[in-house]
Design a protein around this motif. Structure first.
Motif, PDB file in Angstrom:
ATOM      1  N   ILE A   1      -5.718  47.637  13.327  1.00  0.00           N
ATOM      2  CA  ILE A   1      -5.392  46.772  12.196  1.00  0.00           C
ATOM      3  C   ILE A   1      -3.906  46.765  11.851  1.00  0.00           C
ATOM      4  O   ILE A   1      -3.288  45.697  11.750  1.00  0.00           O
ATOM      5  CB  ILE A   1      -6.198  47.206  10.946  1.00  0.00           C
ATOM      6  N   MET A   2      -3.330  47.944  11.668  1.00  0.00           N
ATOM      7  CA  MET A   2      -1.989  47.993  11.084  1.00  0.00           C
ATOM      8  C   MET A   2      -0.902  47.314  11.929  1.00  0.00           C
ATOM      9  O   MET A   2      -0.057  46.611  11.373  1.00  0.00           O
ATOM     10  CB  MET A   2      -1.598  49.442  10.776  1.00  0.00           C
ATOM     11  N   PRO A   3      -0.864  47.476  13.250  1.00  0.00           N
ATOM     12  CA  PRO A   3       0.177  46.760  14.010  1.00  0.00           C
ATOM     13  C   PRO A   3       0.105  45.247  13.811  1.00  0.00           C
ATOM     14  O   PRO A   3       1.133  44.566  13.725  1.00  0.00           O
ATOM     15  CB  PRO A   3      -0.113  47.159  15.459  1.00  0.00           C
ATOM     16  N   ILE A   4      -1.129  44.728  13.732  1.00  0.00           N
ATOM     17  CA  ILE A   4      -1.304  43.288  13.503  1.00  0.00           C
ATOM     18  C   ILE A   4      -0.854  42.923  12.089  1.00  0.00           C
ATOM     19  O   ILE A   4      -0.141  41.932  11.874  1.00  0.00           O
ATOM     20  CB  ILE A   4      -2.776  42.890  13.708  1.00  0.00           C
ATOM     21  N   GLY A   5      -1.275  43.739  11.104  1.00  0.00           N
ATOM     22  CA  GLY A   5      -0.908  43.473   9.720  1.00  0.00           C
ATOM     23  C   GLY A   5       0.596  43.465   9.506  1.00  0.00           C
ATOM     24  O   GLY A   5       1.117  42.630   8.756  1.00  0.00           O
ATOM     25  N   ARG A   6       1.293  44.372  10.157  1.00  0.00           N
ATOM     26  CA  ARG A   6       2.757  44.439  10.007  1.00  0.00           C
ATOM     27  C   ARG A   6       3.402  43.130  10.456  1.00  0.00           C
ATOM     28  O   ARG A   6       4.283  42.592   9.784  1.00  0.00           O
ATOM     29  CB  ARG A   6       3.317  45.600  10.832  1.00  0.00           C
ATOM     30  N   VAL A   7       2.981  42.636  11.605  1.00  0.00           N
ATOM     31  CA  VAL A   7       3.568  41.411  12.157  1.00  0.00           C
ATOM     32  C   VAL A   7       3.251  40.211  11.263  1.00  0.00           C
ATOM     33  O   VAL A   7       4.127  39.400  10.934  1.00  0.00           O
ATOM     34  CB  VAL A   7       3.059  41.169  13.589  1.00  0.00           C
ATOM     35  N   PHE A   8       1.988  40.082  10.847  1.00  0.00           N
ATOM     36  CA  PHE A   8       1.589  38.933  10.038  1.00  0.00           C
ATOM     37  C   PHE A   8       2.258  38.946   8.664  1.00  0.00           C
ATOM     38  O   PHE A   8       2.626  37.879   8.134  1.00  0.00           O
ATOM     39  CB  PHE A   8       0.062  38.895   9.888  1.00  0.00           C
TER      40      PHE A   8
ATOM     41  N   TYR B   1      -9.425  37.645  17.317  1.00  0.00           N
ATOM     42  CA  TYR B   1      -9.474  38.891  16.543  1.00  0.00           C
ATOM     43  C   TYR B   1      -8.133  39.130  15.847  1.00  0.00           C
ATOM     44  O   TYR B   1      -8.078  39.482  14.665  1.00  0.00           O
ATOM     45  CB  TYR B   1      -9.813  40.066  17.461  1.00  0.00           C
ATOM     46  N   THR B   2      -7.064  38.944  16.595  1.00  0.00           N
ATOM     47  CA  THR B   2      -5.729  39.163  16.027  1.00  0.00           C
ATOM     48  C   THR B   2      -5.481  38.245  14.834  1.00  0.00           C
ATOM     49  O   THR B   2      -4.995  38.678  13.784  1.00  0.00           O
ATOM     50  CB  THR B   2      -4.656  38.919  17.098  1.00  0.00           C
ATOM     51  N   ALA B   3      -5.829  36.971  14.999  1.00  0.00           N
ATOM     52  CA  ALA B   3      -5.617  36.011  13.915  1.00  0.00           C
ATOM     53  C   ALA B   3      -6.481  36.346  12.712  1.00  0.00           C
ATOM     54  O   ALA B   3      -6.021  36.283  11.565  1.00  0.00           O
ATOM     55  CB  ALA B   3      -5.915  34.597  14.409  1.00  0.00           C
ATOM     56  N   LEU B   4      -7.737  36.713  12.962  1.00  0.00           N
ATOM     57  CA  LEU B   4      -8.643  37.030  11.862  1.00  0.00           C
ATOM     58  C   LEU B   4      -8.164  38.247  11.089  1.00  0.00           C
ATOM     59  O   LEU B   4      -8.099  38.229   9.852  1.00  0.00           O
ATOM     60  CB  LEU B   4     -10.052  37.271  12.401  1.00  0.00           C
ATOM     61  N   VAL B   5      -7.825  39.315  11.794  1.00  0.00           N
ATOM     62  CA  VAL B   5      -7.379  40.544  11.128  1.00  0.00           C
ATOM     63  C   VAL B   5      -6.062  40.316  10.402  1.00  0.00           C
ATOM     64  O   VAL B   5      -5.899  40.701   9.243  1.00  0.00           O
ATOM     65  CB  VAL B   5      -7.236  41.691  12.163  1.00  0.00           C
ATOM     66  N   GLY B   6      -5.108  39.693  11.077  1.00  0.00           N
ATOM     67  CA  GLY B   6      -3.798  39.484  10.464  1.00  0.00           C
ATOM     68  C   GLY B   6      -3.866  38.618   9.225  1.00  0.00           C
ATOM     69  O   GLY B   6      -3.259  38.931   8.199  1.00  0.00           O
ATOM     70  N   PHE B   7      -4.640  37.526   9.313  1.00  0.00           N
ATOM     71  CA  PHE B   7      -4.746  36.626   8.171  1.00  0.00           C
ATOM     72  C   PHE B   7      -5.507  37.289   7.024  1.00  0.00           C
ATOM     73  O   PHE B   7      -5.097  37.207   5.867  1.00  0.00           O
ATOM     74  CB  PHE B   7      -5.445  35.327   8.580  1.00  0.00           C
ATOM     75  N   SER B   8      -6.614  37.959   7.326  1.00  0.00           N
ATOM     76  CA  SER B   8      -7.437  38.574   6.278  1.00  0.00           C
ATOM     77  C   SER B   8      -6.675  39.657   5.536  1.00  0.00           C
ATOM     78  O   SER B   8      -6.709  39.725   4.298  1.00  0.00           O
ATOM     79  CB  SER B   8      -8.720  39.147   6.886  1.00  0.00           C
ATOM     80  N   LEU B   9      -5.994  40.513   6.280  1.00  0.00           N
ATOM     81  CA  LEU B   9      -5.264  41.604   5.642  1.00  0.00           C
ATOM     82  C   LEU B   9      -4.139  41.085   4.762  1.00  0.00           C
ATOM     83  O   LEU B   9      -3.998  41.490   3.602  1.00  0.00           O
ATOM     84  CB  LEU B   9      -4.705  42.557   6.701  1.00  0.00           C
ATOM     85  N   THR B  10      -3.348  40.171   5.290  1.00  0.00           N
ATOM     86  CA  THR B  10      -2.209  39.680   4.515  1.00  0.00           C
ATOM     87  C   THR B  10      -2.647  38.770   3.380  1.00  0.00           C
ATOM     88  O   THR B  10      -1.999  38.727   2.333  1.00  0.00           O
ATOM     89  CB  THR B  10      -1.210  38.942   5.424  1.00  0.00           C
ATOM     90  N   GLN B  11      -3.759  38.069   3.538  1.00  0.00           N
ATOM     91  CA  GLN B  11      -4.258  37.223   2.456  1.00  0.00           C
ATOM     92  C   GLN B  11      -4.606  38.083   1.243  1.00  0.00           C
ATOM     93  O   GLN B  11      -4.293  37.730   0.098  1.00  0.00           O
ATOM     94  CB  GLN B  11      -5.486  36.442   2.923  1.00  0.00           C
TER      95      GLN B  11
END
Length: 305
Positions: free
Chosen positions: A203-210, A9-19
Motif C-alpha cells: 500500500i504505502m509505496p503506491i500511496g506515496r506516489v499518488f 490494483y495500483t489505481a484502486l489502492v492509490g486512489f482510495s488511500l489518497t481520497q
C-alpha cells in the motif's frame, strides 16, 4: 492479463488511500455546536454575547480563512486555537474559555476545507501550517511584534502547529500540543494494521506516489518528529493514555526528542480528542503549572462561557 490486474490494483489502492486523506468527512457547524452543547462546552447565547470580531485572513494559497477574535481584554496576550479533523472553530470554544479566564484574547478559526474556510483538500498539516503562519502574521499586524503569543492545537491542529514551528518559524512564545501524531506515514500504518491488516509494502509505496501526484506534497513532509528538535520554545504535550486513534506513544516520542523546556500530561481517562472533557480540572491544572513554569502567569478574570 497480469499487468492489467496490477495496474487496476495500483489505481484502486492509490486512489482510495489518497481520497480518504484528502477528503475526510466533515461535520457541520450545527452538528458540532449541538455536540459541544450536550457535553457542556458551548452555550450559544453566551458565545453570541461575547465581544469578538469576525475575521477573514487570506491564505498564501488564495482562499479565505474564517475565524473569530474574542478580545474582551485590554492585553497583547493572545492564544490561537487549532482544531482537529472534521471539526470547526466551534469545537475550539472549550479551549478558548480556558484562556479567556486566564486573561488572554483568543483567535479561533476554521482550518482549510473545514467550516467556512476555503481550500480544496485536507493535508494533515502540510498546507495547514502555512495557513497558521498567515493567521499569526494577521495577529502580529494587529497587536505588534511585541505581543505574547501561545498556540493550542488538537490532533490535526497540533500537527500543523508543530510543523509550523519546526519547518517555517518558531514564532510563538509557547505551544500546547493535544494528541498530536508524530509522523503521517507512521499514523497510516498504525491505522491500517488495526483496520485492514494489509502488508505495508502493498500500500504505502503506491500511496506515496499518488499523494504527491494528486495533492502536491509527500508524506515525509508531514512528520512533526523530524522537526521537533528545531523548536526552541516551550511545549506542553497532552495525550490520553488510552487514545486508540492516535496512540499516546506518539506524544511521548515527540516529548523525548524535544529539546529545551517541555512538559507532559498523560491522564488515564479519555480517548481521542476528549482528554479535556474527561479530565477538565487536571487539564486546566496542567496548563496553569505550565504557564507558571514558563513565566506566563495566570490572570483569572472569572469569565467562562
Amino acid at each position: 492479463m497480469i499487468p492489467g490486474i496490477a495496474l487496476a490494483y495500483t489505481a484502486l489502492v492509490g486512489f482510495s488511500l489518497t481520497q480518504g486523506l484528502m477528503y475526510p468527512k466533515r461535520r457541520s457547524d450545527e452538528e458540532i455546536m449541538e455536540q459541544e452543547s450536550q457535553i457542556g462546552h458551548f452555550d450559544k447565547d453566551e458565545f453570541d454575547r461575547l465581544e469578538k470580531l469576525d475575521v477573514t485572513v487570506m491564505s498564501e494559497f488564495g482562499y479565505e480563512i474564517k475565524g473569530h477574535l474574542a478580545a474582551p481584554h485590554d492585553t497583547k496576550k493572545v492564544m490561537i486555537i487549532c482544531h482537529g479533523i472534521s471539526m470547526s472553530r466551534y469545537n475550539s470554544v472549550k479551549f478558548m474559555n480556558i484562556f479567556l479566564k486566564r486573561g488572554y484574547n483568543v483567535f479561533i478559526y476554521d482550518a482549510r476545507r473545514h467550516g467556512e474556510s476555503g481550500g480544496n483538500t485536507t493535508s494533515f498539516g502540510h498546507y495547514e501550517k502555512y495557513d497558521l503562519r498567515s493567521v499569526i502574521q494577521w495577529l502580529k499586524n494587529r497587536y505588534g511584534e511585541e505581543m505574547t503569543l501561545g498556540i493550542h492545537g488538537e490532533s490535526l491542529g497540533s500537527a500543523a502547529m508543530l510543523l509550523y514551528a519546526g519547518m517555517l518559524e518558531d514564532g510563538a512564545d509557547f505551544y500546547i500540543a493535544d494528541c498530536p501524531f508524530e509522523d503521517l506515514e507512521k499514523l497510516l500504518l498504525y491505522r491500517m494494521q488495526k483496520e485492514i491488516q494489509i502488508p505495508e509494502f502493498m500500500i504505502m509505496p503506491i500511496g506515496r506516489v499518488f499523494l504527491k501526484m494528486r495533492d502536491g506534497y509527500s508524506m515525509k513532509e508531514v512528520s512533526p518528529i523530524n522537526v521537533i528538535d528545531k523548536i526552541d520554545k516551550p511545549i506542553l504535550f497532552i495525550h490520553s493514555k488510552n487514545d486508540e486513534t492516535i496512540p499516546s506513544s506518539f506524544s511521548r516520542n515527540l516529548y523525548e526528542k524535544k529539546k529545551g523546556y517541555k512538559k507532559l500530561f498523560m491522564p488515564e481517562a479519555g480517548g481521542h480528542e476528549d482528554t479535556y472533557t474527561k479530565n477538565q480540572h487536571d487539564y486546566e491544572k496542567a496548563i496553569d503549572e505550565f504557564l507558571e513554569e514558563i513565566g506566563q502567569h495566570k490572570s483569572d478574570t472569572g469569565r467562562r462561557l
